[in-house]
Design a protein around this motif. Sequence first.
Motif, PDB file in Angstrom:
ATOM      1  N   CYS A  54      31.387  48.585  34.423  1.00 44.54           N
ATOM      2  CA  CYS A  54      32.955  48.234  34.161  1.00 44.54           C
ATOM      3  C   CYS A  54      32.864  47.585  32.864  1.00 44.54           C
ATOM      4  CB  CYS A  54      33.207  46.873  35.210  1.00 44.54           C
ATOM      5  SG  CYS A  54      34.922  46.276  35.082  1.00 44.54           S
ATOM      6  N   GLU A  55      33.324  48.188  31.707  1.00 46.57           N
ATOM      7  CA  GLU A  55      33.496  48.037  30.524  1.00 46.57           C
ATOM      8  C   GLU A  55      34.002  46.612  30.126  1.00 46.57           C
ATOM      9  OE1 GLU A  55      34.405  50.280  26.243  1.00 46.57           O
ATOM     10  OE2 GLU A  55      35.025  51.084  28.137  1.00 46.57           O
ATOM     11  N   ASN A  56      35.045  46.449  30.657  1.00 49.50           N
ATOM     12  CA  ASN A  56      35.913  45.077  30.621  1.00 49.50           C
ATOM     13  C   ASN A  56      35.816  44.166  31.730  1.00 49.50           C
ATOM     14  OD1 ASN A  56      36.914  46.052  27.837  1.00 49.50           O
ATOM     15  ND2 ASN A  56      38.272  47.445  29.010  1.00 49.50           N
ATOM     16  N   LEU A  57      34.654  43.523  31.939  1.00 52.76           N
ATOM     17  CA  LEU A  57      34.399  42.853  33.144  1.00 52.76           C
ATOM     18  C   LEU A  57      34.983  41.422  32.837  1.00 52.76           C
ATOM     19  CD1 LEU A  57      32.988  42.611  35.681  1.00 52.76           C
ATOM     20  CD2 LEU A  57      30.886  42.027  34.635  1.00 52.76           C
ATOM     21  N   GLU A  58      36.007  40.795  33.779  1.00 51.92           N
ATOM     22  CA  GLU A  58      36.448  39.428  33.753  1.00 51.92           C
ATOM     23  C   GLU A  58      36.616  39.044  35.285  1.00 51.92           C
ATOM     24  OE1 GLU A  58      36.770  37.689  31.422  1.00 51.92           O
ATOM     25  OE2 GLU A  58      36.772  39.183  29.766  1.00 51.92           O
ATOM     26  N   ALA A  59      36.738  37.728  35.688  1.00 49.99           N
ATOM     27  CA  ALA A  59      36.697  37.265  37.003  1.00 49.99           C
ATOM     28  C   ALA A  59      38.124  37.797  37.409  1.00 49.99           C
ATOM     29  CB  ALA A  59      36.509  35.881  37.025  1.00 49.99           C
ATOM     30  N   GLY A  60      38.291  38.026  38.766  1.00 49.14           N
ATOM     31  CA  GLY A  60      39.610  38.466  39.131  1.00 49.14           C
ATOM     32  C   GLY A  60      39.438  39.712  39.790  1.00 49.14           C
ATOM     33  N   SER A  61      40.577  40.518  39.944  1.00 50.10           N
ATOM     34  CA  SER A  61      40.800  41.689  40.417  1.00 50.10           C
ATOM     35  C   SER A  61      40.334  42.904  39.357  1.00 50.10           C
ATOM     36  CB  SER A  61      42.224  42.186  40.873  1.00 50.10           C
ATOM     37  OG  SER A  61      42.173  43.348  41.751  1.00 50.10           O
ATOM     38  N   ILE A  62      39.302  43.498  39.697  1.00 45.25           N
ATOM     39  CA  ILE A  62      38.999  44.898  38.575  1.00 45.25           C
ATOM     40  C   ILE A  62      38.940  46.151  39.290  1.00 45.25           C
ATOM     41  CG2 ILE A  62      36.717  45.629  37.441  1.00 45.25           C
ATOM     42  CD1 ILE A  62      37.717  43.063  36.353  1.00 45.25           C
ATOM     43  N   LEU A  65      29.024  44.352  39.575  1.00 42.04           N
ATOM     44  CA  LEU A  65      29.542  45.151  38.322  1.00 42.04           C
ATOM     45  C   LEU A  65      28.977  44.585  37.137  1.00 42.04           C
ATOM     46  CD1 LEU A  65      33.417  45.086  39.178  1.00 42.04           C
ATOM     47  CD2 LEU A  65      31.899  46.243  39.774  1.00 42.04           C
ATOM     48  N   PHE A  66      28.673  45.382  36.095  1.00 39.92           N
ATOM     49  CA  PHE A  66      28.139  45.020  34.853  1.00 39.92           C
ATOM     50  C   PHE A  66      28.732  45.760  33.778  1.00 39.92           C
ATOM     51  CE2 PHE A  66      25.959  48.626  35.837  1.00 39.92           C
ATOM     52  CZ  PHE A  66      25.282  49.335  34.711  1.00 39.92           C
TER      53      PHE A  66
END
Length: 237
Positions: free
Chosen positions: A8-16, A40-41
């Motif tokens: 996952c290129e743009n990884l943040e906490a929350g809904s991906i 996810l990384f």
Amino acid sequence: MTTHRFFCENLEAGSIELSQEEAKHASAVLRLQVGDTVLLFDGKGRSGTGTISFVSKKRVEVEIDTVNETPRPSPLLLTVFTAIPRTQRQPFLFEKCTEMGVARICPTIYERSTVKPKNDAVKKWLRTSIEAGKQSGCLHLPIIDPPQDLSATIAENAPGLRLVAATGDEYENLPNLLNRFPETKALAVWIGPEGGISERETGELLESGAIPVSLGAQILRIETAVLAVAAVVSMRK
């Protein structure tokens, strides 16, 4: 149970929402369902474990609670300015560079290069690297540059210790040479095609400050030479 890994290129906490390619792998190939746990990384050391909240044929969503930062296993950042082997051996090169923690791969065109790839090859190499990262568990993927001529890589003036791979016992081997520079944090290595680096190119590299380093007495394939360098560097602590 195995926790499946997805890039996952743009990884943040929350809904991906996974990319279309990763979503297809999760839903159609692995047949994951709502409630399954995945990791996810982003290929830059960030990762997060989460739970699948939505699945369809073309779309998968994951809820991530926390994103963690993981440092590189080796403190020595390795850049390889490498010639590219023939098509059938290219996946091996990019797969092993990923597994061994190479920080950056710069496909370089030398005078004697028989393979002169185009920019559109980068997308294929990136996919190989992502799959290698998912399989091996490494969280840092190499940066993969578009192909460029040797002169451009020399002009870049890459930071850190600059080396050019050579064959023969008259040159110092890589482990011994690195021991003489214990404080270096970055390493740039030029690895030529199987026809070798020309005398003119060698002269330009030496003038730029590159030091010849021996990878042994045998003539190595491109991907073997890159792997030999990466293996030595990966053991540095």
